[in-house]
Scaffold this motif. Sequence first.
Motif, PDB file in Angstrom:
ATOM      1  N   SER A 233      40.890 -12.241   9.181  1.00 28.86           N
ATOM      2  CA  SER A 233      41.326 -13.495   8.562  1.00 28.86           C
ATOM      3  C   SER A 233      40.323 -14.621   8.817  1.00 28.86           C
ATOM      4  CB  SER A 233      42.714 -13.877   9.074  1.00 28.86           C
ATOM      5  OG  SER A 233      42.711 -14.088  10.471  1.00 28.86           O
ATOM      6  N   SER A 239      42.494 -18.320   7.560  1.00 27.70           N
ATOM      7  CA  SER A 239      43.388 -18.596   8.694  1.00 27.70           C
ATOM      8  C   SER A 239      43.178 -20.021   9.188  1.00 27.70           C
ATOM      9  CB  SER A 239      43.129 -17.613   9.836  1.00 27.70           C
ATOM     10  OG  SER A 239      41.822 -17.767  10.363  1.00 27.70           O
ATOM     11  N   SER A 245      46.100 -22.494   4.643  1.00 26.86           N
ATOM     12  CA  SER A 245      46.243 -21.051   4.687  1.00 26.86           C
ATOM     13  C   SER A 245      47.293 -20.689   5.736  1.00 26.86           C
ATOM     14  CB  SER A 245      44.898 -20.405   5.008  1.00 26.86           C
ATOM     15  OG  SER A 245      44.996 -19.004   4.929  1.00 26.86           O
ATOM     16  N   TYR A 251      49.941 -14.476  10.812  1.00 25.14           N
ATOM     17  CA  TYR A 251      49.404 -13.139  10.524  1.00 25.14           C
ATOM     18  C   TYR A 251      50.003 -12.098  11.466  1.00 25.14           C
ATOM     19  CZ  TYR A 251      46.006 -14.641   7.060  1.00 25.14           C
ATOM     20  OH  TYR A 251      45.419 -15.113   5.903  1.00 25.14           O
ATOM     21  N   ILE A 383      44.326 -14.728  -0.327  1.00 30.81           N
ATOM     22  CA  ILE A 383      44.892 -13.926   0.764  1.00 30.81           C
ATOM     23  C   ILE A 383      45.280 -12.540   0.268  1.00 30.81           C
ATOM     24  CG2 ILE A 383      46.866 -13.716   2.322  1.00 30.81           C
ATOM     25  CD1 ILE A 383      46.809 -16.781   2.571  1.00 30.81           C
TER      26      ILE A 383
END
Length: 445
Positions: A233, A239, A245, A251, A383
């Motif tokens: 990520s 991230s 994000s 995650y 993503i």
Amino acid sequence: MTIARFLKFRMFRLHGPIVPNLLRAAQSQRLSRPCVETPEHFDGGCWSWMGKRYLSVGATQTETMDNTHPRDHMDALSLFIREHFNRNMMSQAELEHRHQVVNTLQQRLRATIPDTQLAVFGSTHTGLCLPNGDIDVSFTSASLTKQVINPHSIIRKLTTAIRMHPEDYIDVTAVSHEKVRVPVCKVQVKRQGLRLDISFANKIGVVNSAMIRKYCEIDERIAPLAMMLKSLSKTCSVSSARERSLSSYTYFILLLYYLQRTQSQVLPNLQQLWHKTSKTPERPTRKIGSFDAYYLEDVSDLKSIWPAHGKNQQSLAELWLGFLKFYAEFDFANVLIAPREEDTQYVKDSAFANQSSRITIEDPFRPTFNLGVFVHDRMFELIKNVFSGSHHHFSVPCSASYGQLQGHYFDPYYLMARAKVADAPRMCTRCSGQHFTWECSSSGS
């Protein structure tokens, strides 16, 4: 972007993975070995070999990786995931040093705020911190809370108190403007160079971190998978809260949700398990504010209340590729990602039915908060494309040393090209320029 990088990226877009992989082969041992099919040229330059090697996922490995001899791609990928974790995880001494840094700050602050309490949470507490990662700290003070109710004002007062020690701390900044949901005091330790993010009374964050650490204790495969996901990520710049994000914590929630729903469960739902006794016939509760923060803390005898413990024998590679495929094909529009629930939940039947969010992830301890609420449309598409592109990228057999595999698997140009790089938001998190973080040439890149 260097000329070599640009040319490699353009060839990838024009010819797919064959040409860049051929360029990589030129730096590996394959060029020094005669081709087994056509002795007139070297193995690394064989188009027939490349086609079979890179387009057949089940190809047999014959190369070495750190003096071992895995026989197929899944063994090699599992070995890489384990080695990636071993090389990036912090030693116990490093973790203790980070805790000591926080304890020292606590002592400094008590000269000004006598009842200061600092608690480490986040990746430093879970052990999933990457090198040079920040230290997340929760600050509490009963006396200061009585004087000031607004957490933004408390963080500003904390910032002022830390600035009274310029010999130890530099770049002390309060991020507490009105648009910030959680105000933070950012601090850099002068001698060690470590950075701290200090928030006020983040009790849920402390409990979240403790639960993540407990999940990692249940199965030794969890931490290596989480470390891979964190590296992926960050490599793809998906991230960053600054780019709206998902956070590293979110995650992990995605990973947890998947591992609870594999054909043979890898992890239980600790929020729904408890040791039933005459004193606790019903599920216990643990209130933090208005939220129930209970989870099973004693997992020493987990098998007695969760018979599936230890039955899943999938390799790290199988779980990693399964995770990437799971979310590459996931129905984000309709299915609610809710690890605290036993059965599949749907967005239309949840508290988030009226939200227009593209991805709905229920916080385990705050069921009314959607962890994906700030993700905008373009970031969501990026993503999802990272999941699908990464599944393809990690499925392609590649035989080399660990260092070469590290560069191959976490090459942002490969990953982002697969993730439709043209659709990605270009906002560097290092210098705020209109380019990707991994293209930044400023100091510290």
